[in-house]
Each structure stands twice: as C-alpha cells, then as structure tokens.
Design a protein around this motif. Structure first.
Motif: not given
Length: 115
Positions: A113-115, A16, A12-14, A90, A86-87
């Motif tokens: 969690v990463s873009s 999310g 998921v993106q930050p 993770t 948030k990253p």
C-alpha cells in the motif's frame, strides 16, 4: 494433507481495496477453522482474521471494520476483502489453519500500500 495457494495481492494506493483468495486442496479444508495471517518486513507474523466452519469471524483490532473474511467450502476457498487500505497493511499475506500448521504455509501474496 493440505496445500494452500494464496493469490490476489498487488500494489494499491492508500484508501484502495484488494481481495485475496486462498484455495485449498485436501479433504480437511471444509472442516477447518481458517485464518489469514500477515508478515511485514522486520516483524513477526500476525493473525489478521479468522473464520470458523460455521462462518463466525474474528479480526485483529487493526483491521476491524476494514477487512472481511469469508469462505466458500464448495470451492475450498477462503477470501479476504480488504478496504480502506493503509501503508501499515503492507505485508505478505498467508492463509493457514488455526492454530497454523508449519507444513501448510504457502508462498503468500504480497500486498503493498503506497502512493
């Protein structure tokens, strides 16, 4: 005896959201204090959230206001709703009792969690 199966993780993106589920088999589930833990690479496993039989909750400072733990005893299931990810969130997430019982650790579910 109790078997716990964790699911719901993913990429998921930050910012999310994800909802984790933990289904327990065994008669002790409904009478146990349940927790979500997580373990990031190179770090020790840590307690993320706790819920009592009556529904009282407690959270690690790092997730307060963003994560919500809940349980459905009729379904032998504990949930972790994670918002504003948030990253730093993770990790592999696990459910277990409080305190945790070694033989009850499941396979966990990976949250990235990463873009």
């Amino acid at each position: 005896q109790l078997q716990l199966v964790d699911s719901g993780g993913g990429l998921v993106q930050p910012g999310g959201s994800l909802r984790l589920s933990c289904v327990g088999s065994g008669s002790i589930f409904s009478s146990a204090v349940m927790c979500w833990y997580r373990q990031a690479p190179g770090k020790q496993r840590e307690l993320v959230a706790l819920i009592t039989i009556g529904g009282r909750t407690n959270y690690a400072d790092s997730v307060k206001g963003r994560f919500t733990i809940s349980r459905d005893n009729a379904k032998n299931t504990v949930y972790l709703q994670m918002n504003s990810l948030k990253p730093a969130d993770t990790a592999v997430y696990y459910c277990n009792l409080s305190p945790p019982v070694t033989r009850y650790w499941g396979q966990g579910t990976q949250v990235t969690v990463s873009s």
